[in-house]
Design a protein around this motif. Structure first.
Motif, PDB file in Angstrom:
ATOM      1  N   PHE A  91      27.723 -24.578   7.534  1.00 19.64           N
ATOM      2  CA  PHE A  91      27.502 -24.436   6.193  1.00 19.64           C
ATOM      3  C   PHE A  91      27.732 -25.164   5.135  1.00 19.64           C
ATOM      4  O   PHE A  91      27.855 -26.647   5.480  1.00 19.64           O
ATOM      5  N   GLY A  92      26.740 -25.031   3.698  1.00 11.08           N
ATOM      6  CA  GLY A  92      27.372 -25.729   3.220  1.00 11.08           C
ATOM      7  C   GLY A  92      25.984 -26.184   2.354  1.00 11.08           C
ATOM      8  O   GLY A  92      26.096 -27.087   0.856  1.00 11.08           O
ATOM      9  N   ILE A  93      24.966 -25.775   2.396  1.00  8.95           N
ATOM     10  CA  ILE A  93      23.339 -26.392   1.790  1.00  8.95           C
ATOM     11  C   ILE A  93      22.919 -24.998   1.908  1.00  8.95           C
ATOM     12  O   ILE A  93      22.514 -24.153   2.403  1.00  8.95           O
ATOM     13  N   THR A  94      21.890 -24.654   0.279  1.00 11.75           N
ATOM     14  CA  THR A  94      22.053 -23.979  -0.298  1.00 11.75           C
ATOM     15  C   THR A  94      20.454 -23.842  -0.444  1.00 11.75           C
ATOM     16  O   THR A  94      20.185 -24.656  -1.274  1.00 11.75           O
ATOM     17  N   LYS A  95      19.720 -23.468  -0.016  1.00 19.74           N
ATOM     18  CA  LYS A  95      17.842 -23.710  -0.270  1.00 19.74           C
ATOM     19  C   LYS A  95      17.486 -22.664  -1.199  1.00 19.74           C
ATOM     20  O   LYS A  95      18.195 -21.503  -1.168  1.00 19.74           O
ATOM     21  N   ILE A  96      17.421 -23.175  -2.941  1.00 21.67           N
ATOM     22  CA  ILE A  96      17.318 -22.787  -3.733  1.00 21.67           C
ATOM     23  C   ILE A  96      15.669 -22.114  -3.516  1.00 21.67           C
ATOM     24  O   ILE A  96      15.099 -21.107  -3.797  1.00 21.67           O
ATOM     25  N   ASP A  97      14.423 -22.653  -2.645  1.00 26.53           N
ATOM     26  CA  ASP A  97      13.236 -22.620  -2.793  1.00 26.53           C
ATOM     27  C   ASP A  97      12.689 -23.907  -1.731  1.00 26.53           C
ATOM     28  O   ASP A  97      13.923 -24.670  -1.482  1.00 26.53           O
ATOM     29  N   SER A  98      11.645 -24.157  -1.461  1.00 25.32           N
ATOM     30  CA  SER A  98      11.262 -24.591  -0.196  1.00 25.32           C
ATOM     31  C   SER A  98      11.017 -26.353  -0.567  1.00 25.32           C
ATOM     32  O   SER A  98      11.258 -27.262  -0.347  1.00 25.32           O
ATOM     33  N   SER A  99      11.585 -26.846  -2.273  1.00 22.55           N
ATOM     34  CA  SER A  99      11.433 -28.152  -2.479  1.00 22.55           C
ATOM     35  C   SER A  99      13.188 -28.815  -3.408  1.00 22.55           C
ATOM     36  O   SER A  99      13.202 -29.589  -3.530  1.00 22.55           O
ATOM     37  N   GLU A 100      13.958 -27.251  -3.010  1.00 26.94           N
ATOM     38  CA  GLU A 100      15.401 -27.826  -4.022  1.00 26.94           C
ATOM     39  C   GLU A 100      16.060 -27.570  -3.403  1.00 26.94           C
ATOM     40  O   GLU A 100      16.593 -26.595  -2.741  1.00 26.94           O
ATOM     41  N   MET A 101      17.404 -28.430  -2.698  1.00 26.80           N
ATOM     42  CA  MET A 101      18.879 -27.551  -2.324  1.00 26.80           C
ATOM     43  C   MET A 101      19.850 -27.965  -2.872  1.00 26.80           C
ATOM     44  O   MET A 101      20.062 -29.276  -3.001  1.00 26.80           O
ATOM     45  N   PHE A 102      20.915 -27.058  -2.685  1.00 24.93           N
ATOM     46  CA  PHE A 102      22.452 -27.527  -3.387  1.00 24.93           C
ATOM     47  C   PHE A 102      23.904 -27.538  -2.137  1.00 24.93           C
ATOM     48  O   PHE A 102      23.341 -26.621  -1.164  1.00 24.93           O
ATOM     49  N   VAL A 103      24.187 -28.106  -2.510  1.00 24.46           N
ATOM     50  CA  VAL A 103      25.977 -27.958  -1.593  1.00 24.46           C
ATOM     51  C   VAL A 103      26.487 -27.146  -2.116  1.00 24.46           C
ATOM     52  O   VAL A 103      26.253 -26.920  -3.766  1.00 24.46           O
ATOM     53  N   ASN A 104      26.765 -26.455  -1.805  1.00 20.73           N
ATOM     54  CA  ASN A 104      27.986 -25.592  -2.589  1.00 20.73           C
ATOM     55  C   ASN A 104      29.898 -25.427  -1.139  1.00 20.73           C
ATOM     56  O   ASN A 104      29.354 -24.632  -0.221  1.00 20.73           O
ATOM     57  N   GLY A 105      31.144 -25.476  -2.030  1.00 18.68           N
ATOM     58  CA  GLY A 105      31.735 -25.634  -0.542  1.00 18.68           C
ATOM     59  C   GLY A 105      33.157 -24.633  -1.437  1.00 18.68           C
ATOM     60  O   GLY A 105      34.014 -24.772  -0.930  1.00 18.68           O
ATOM     61  N   THR A 106      32.411 -23.519  -2.278  1.00 22.56           N
ATOM     62  CA  THR A 106      33.443 -22.405  -2.791  1.00 22.56           C
ATOM     63  C   THR A 106      34.099 -21.917  -1.705  1.00 22.56           C
ATOM     64  O   THR A 106      33.537 -21.708  -0.597  1.00 22.56           O
ATOM     65  N   PRO A 107      34.657 -21.853  -2.108  1.00 20.45           N
ATOM     66  CA  PRO A 107      35.756 -20.117  -1.136  1.00 20.45           C
ATOM     67  C   PRO A 107      35.488 -18.972  -0.742  1.00 20.45           C
ATOM     68  O   PRO A 107      34.825 -19.582   0.638  1.00 20.45           O
ATOM     69  N   GLU A 108      34.522 -18.666  -1.280  1.00 17.73           N
ATOM     70  CA  GLU A 108      33.486 -17.684  -1.351  1.00 17.73           C
ATOM     71  C   GLU A 108      32.697 -17.267  -0.521  1.00 17.73           C
ATOM     72  O   GLU A 108      32.197 -17.309   0.053  1.00 17.73           O
ATOM     73  N   TYR A 109      31.943 -18.736  -1.046  1.00 14.81           N
ATOM     74  CA  TYR A 109      30.915 -19.323  -0.192  1.00 14.81           C
ATOM     75  C   TYR A 109      30.854 -19.122   1.476  1.00 14.81           C
ATOM     76  O   TYR A 109      29.837 -19.192   2.118  1.00 14.81           O
TER      77      TYR A 109
END
Length: 346
Positions: A91-109
């Motif tokens: 887990f940890g990579i979230t895709k915004i669209d086909s060209s951009e991704m972000f990491v998310n390490g919050t407990p809820e995520y």
């Protein structure tokens, strides 16, 4: 090299996780370097790997369109004995669209991702759950703290990190034992040998090398000759024309050494990484059963210290042309907004 090779088991970390010494990376089955396989073909590859002795399968929630990889692995699992298989997902990579991704390490995520993976895989627990990339905006203690709760609840057996820095690994391990660290490691990517490998051994953490064949570079001349038709590799620095021309000379050295050992270049490259320690379990991926069988054949190749040295010297750490990281804009390039290019392992 003859098949019917017995794949030994190794311990990852000191908490008790046993896996096949050679794992299988499932990412390519749903499209990465090439087009995705049909579902029945992907399931057949996974089942064949298991029949040949591979029990350690690696996936992630970001692989494939709409979590297609985990869904495929889940369908294959239904046809295999769950108790004999070790599933790793991330887990940890979230895709915004086909060209951009972000990491998310919050407990809820962390928790929501785990619940989603359990459902897609069709399992009650995940054997090894990795943070795919480290979120610089969230203290690693908070992320691992939530992972620890998932272990206590029985939803996760063991915790891992992927592409983490030494400081992050040490801080995470202080919250809950880290069982494995997944890093790129191969004959042409060896930067983890200076700090990461010694640290993992100090803390009792297993090492899972991904791309142990250099993203297919050591897979054979066919790969090198068809790079221009493989869209994702076209954007990789080491496969750019000028760099590739230089790197082909390294391949030719490994090709000559492979002939000396009566094996293929890919088998030699895999044997080299397999010889790096009993706490190492590489996860090469392929979409072709013939290549899978060839990879398995590398398990039986035995190399002396002098031979390992000779192979290492054939591909000097500073002799590889091009950076190991993508910094393009395609979805496969994994452009992660808050991961600074100066050190993608933070």
């Amino acid at each position: 090299m003859a098949q019917s090779v017995e794949i030994p088991r190794v311990k990852l970390g000191t908490q008790g996780l046993g896996v096949s010494k050679l794992g299988y990376g499932c990412m390519g089955l749903t499209g990465a370097y090439n087009d995705p396989l049909r579902e029945e073909e992907g399931i057949s590859v996974i089942k064949h790997a298991f029949d040949q002795g591979i029990t350690f399968f690696d996936t992630a929630d970001i692989y494939g369109v709409d979590h297609a990889n985990e869904i495929l692995v889940g369908k294959a699992l239904k046809q295999l004995p769950r108790e004999k298989i070790q599933i790793a997902t991330k887990f940890g990579i979230t895709k915004i669209d086909s060209s951009e991704m972000f990491v998310n390490g919050t407990p809820e995520y962390v928790r929501s991702c785990c619940e989603g993976s359990l459902k897609r895989l069709g399992v009650e627990y995940i054997d090894l759950y990795y943070q795919h990339r480290v979120d610089l905006s969230v203290p690693i203690e908070d992320t691992v703290g939530e992972l620890k709760k998932l272990v206590e609840e029985g939803k996760v057996r063991y915790i891992g990190l992927s592409e983490a820095s030494p400081d992050t690994i040490r801080r995470a391990h202080a919250v809950h034992p880290i069982t494995a660290v997944q890093m790129e490691w191969s004959l042409w990517t060896r930067d983890i040998e200076e700090e990461i490998v010694p640290l993992c051994r100090e803390l009792g953490i297993g090492i899972v090398p991904y791309s142990p064949l250099g993203r297919g570079f050591f897979g054979g001349k066919g790969v090198l000759e068809t790079v221009s038709t493989v869209s994702s590799l076209m954007t990789h620095p080491r496969f750019q024309t000028e760099n590739l021309d230089k790197n082909k000379r390294l391949y030719e050295k490994i090709e000559r050494l492979a002939a000396k050992h009566h094996c293929t270049p890919s088998q030699l490259a895999l044997a080299w990484i397999l010889h790096q320690g009993n706490d190492v379990a590489p996860i090469p991926g392929t979409t072709k059963i013939k290549n899978l069988d060839q990879n398995i054949g590398g398990v039986s190749l035995k190399l002396a210290e002098s031979e390992l040295r000779e192979i290492s010297e054939a591909v000097p750490i500073d002799g590889v042309a091009g950076n190991r990281h993508y910094y393009g804009s395609s979805s496969f390039a994994w452009t992660i907004a808050n991961t600074p290019p100066k050190d993608p392992r933070v």
